[in-house]
Motif scaffolding. Sequence first.
Motif, PDB file in Angstrom:
ATOM      1  N   LEU A 176       0.855  -1.185   0.000  1.00  0.00           N
ATOM      2  CA  LEU A 176       0.000   0.000   0.000  1.00  0.00           C
ATOM      3  C   LEU A 176       0.884   1.226   0.000  1.00  0.00           C
ATOM      4  O   LEU A 176       2.017   1.180   0.470  1.00  0.00           O
ATOM      5  N   THR A 177       0.362   2.318  -0.494  1.00  0.00           N
ATOM      6  CA  THR A 177       1.069   3.580  -0.336  1.00  0.00           C
ATOM      7  C   THR A 177       0.674   4.169   1.019  1.00  0.00           C
ATOM      8  O   THR A 177      -0.352   3.780   1.597  1.00  0.00           O
ATOM      9  N   PRO A 178       1.442   5.105   1.545  1.00  0.00           N
ATOM     10  CA  PRO A 178       1.056   5.749   2.805  1.00  0.00           C
ATOM     11  C   PRO A 178      -0.329   6.407   2.716  1.00  0.00           C
ATOM     12  O   PRO A 178      -1.082   6.390   3.689  1.00  0.00           O
ATOM     13  N   VAL A 179      -0.669   6.962   1.556  1.00  0.00           N
ATOM     14  CA  VAL A 179      -1.978   7.594   1.380  1.00  0.00           C
ATOM     15  C   VAL A 179      -3.083   6.554   1.513  1.00  0.00           C
ATOM     16  O   VAL A 179      -4.083   6.774   2.201  1.00  0.00           O
ATOM     17  N   THR A 187       2.431  -4.254   3.529  1.00  0.00           N
ATOM     18  CA  THR A 187       3.576  -3.374   3.695  1.00  0.00           C
ATOM     19  C   THR A 187       3.242  -2.023   3.077  1.00  0.00           C
ATOM     20  O   THR A 187       2.345  -1.926   2.230  1.00  0.00           O
ATOM     21  N   VAL A 188       3.941  -0.996   3.504  1.00  0.00           N
ATOM     22  CA  VAL A 188       3.699   0.356   2.988  1.00  0.00           C
ATOM     23  C   VAL A 188       4.961   0.837   2.289  1.00  0.00           C
ATOM     24  O   VAL A 188       6.067   0.707   2.819  1.00  0.00           O
ATOM     25  N   GLN A 189       4.772   1.378   1.085  1.00  0.00           N
ATOM     26  CA  GLN A 189       5.894   1.889   0.285  1.00  0.00           C
ATOM     27  C   GLN A 189       5.493   3.214  -0.333  1.00  0.00           C
ATOM     28  O   GLN A 189       4.409   3.333  -0.909  1.00  0.00           O
ATOM     29  N   THR A 190       6.375   4.180  -0.237  1.00  0.00           N
ATOM     30  CA  THR A 190       6.123   5.505  -0.803  1.00  0.00           C
ATOM     31  C   THR A 190       6.609   5.556  -2.250  1.00  0.00           C
ATOM     32  O   THR A 190       7.749   5.173  -2.523  1.00  0.00           O
ATOM     33  N   ALA A 205      -4.574   7.727  -7.031  1.00  0.00           N
ATOM     34  CA  ALA A 205      -3.455   8.367  -7.728  1.00  0.00           C
ATOM     35  C   ALA A 205      -2.120   7.847  -7.194  1.00  0.00           C
ATOM     36  O   ALA A 205      -1.203   7.565  -7.971  1.00  0.00           O
ATOM     37  N   SER A 206      -2.000   7.708  -5.875  1.00  0.00           N
ATOM     38  CA  SER A 206      -0.732   7.246  -5.310  1.00  0.00           C
ATOM     39  C   SER A 206      -0.477   5.776  -5.661  1.00  0.00           C
ATOM     40  O   SER A 206       0.665   5.400  -5.934  1.00  0.00           O
ATOM     41  N   ALA A 207      -1.522   4.965  -5.658  1.00  0.00           N
ATOM     42  CA  ALA A 207      -1.357   3.554  -6.023  1.00  0.00           C
ATOM     43  C   ALA A 207      -0.937   3.435  -7.486  1.00  0.00           C
ATOM     44  O   ALA A 207      -0.066   2.621  -7.828  1.00  0.00           O
TER      45      ALA A 207
END
Length: 149
Positions: A31-34, A48-51, A67-69
């Motif tokens: 996942l993204t942080p957003v 897990t989270v990845q920017t 958008a972030s994904a």
Amino acid sequence: MLIIADTGCLIHLDRVELLLLLPRVFGVVTLTPVVAREFGQPLPAGFTVQTPLHPAPIINNLDAGEASAIALALETPGSLLVIDEEFGREYARSLGLDVTGTLGVLIRAKDQRLLSSIAPIIAEMRARGMWLSTGLIRRTLEQAGEAAE
């Protein structure tokens, strides 16, 4: 293959107590942080989270999580984006990304024998607020071998 999920799938699976189905089907789900903030719940093991390295595209009709994904998927060739919203799916496809949605996850889970039937899960998701057209449900059940005769 990196699996990147948008918020919608997390919410819909969580509402029917099947959030852990994602990592059972795919292994680690990113996942993204957003997206993690939009989901708003603690993430269990398997997530897990990845920017993304680059800013998310600013496109009308895409929310910040979508958008972030998409941005992270663009940076990760060969990834699979799990996104439900129709505009986001079509936009991601137009960029050459591979996409699936919550119903695609259910089909994969059934194919892997993690679920015996998806029809009752789809019915519960609809009852808990997931909007699905009758045609999409019919096509999904056909693909899962559960079409009404």
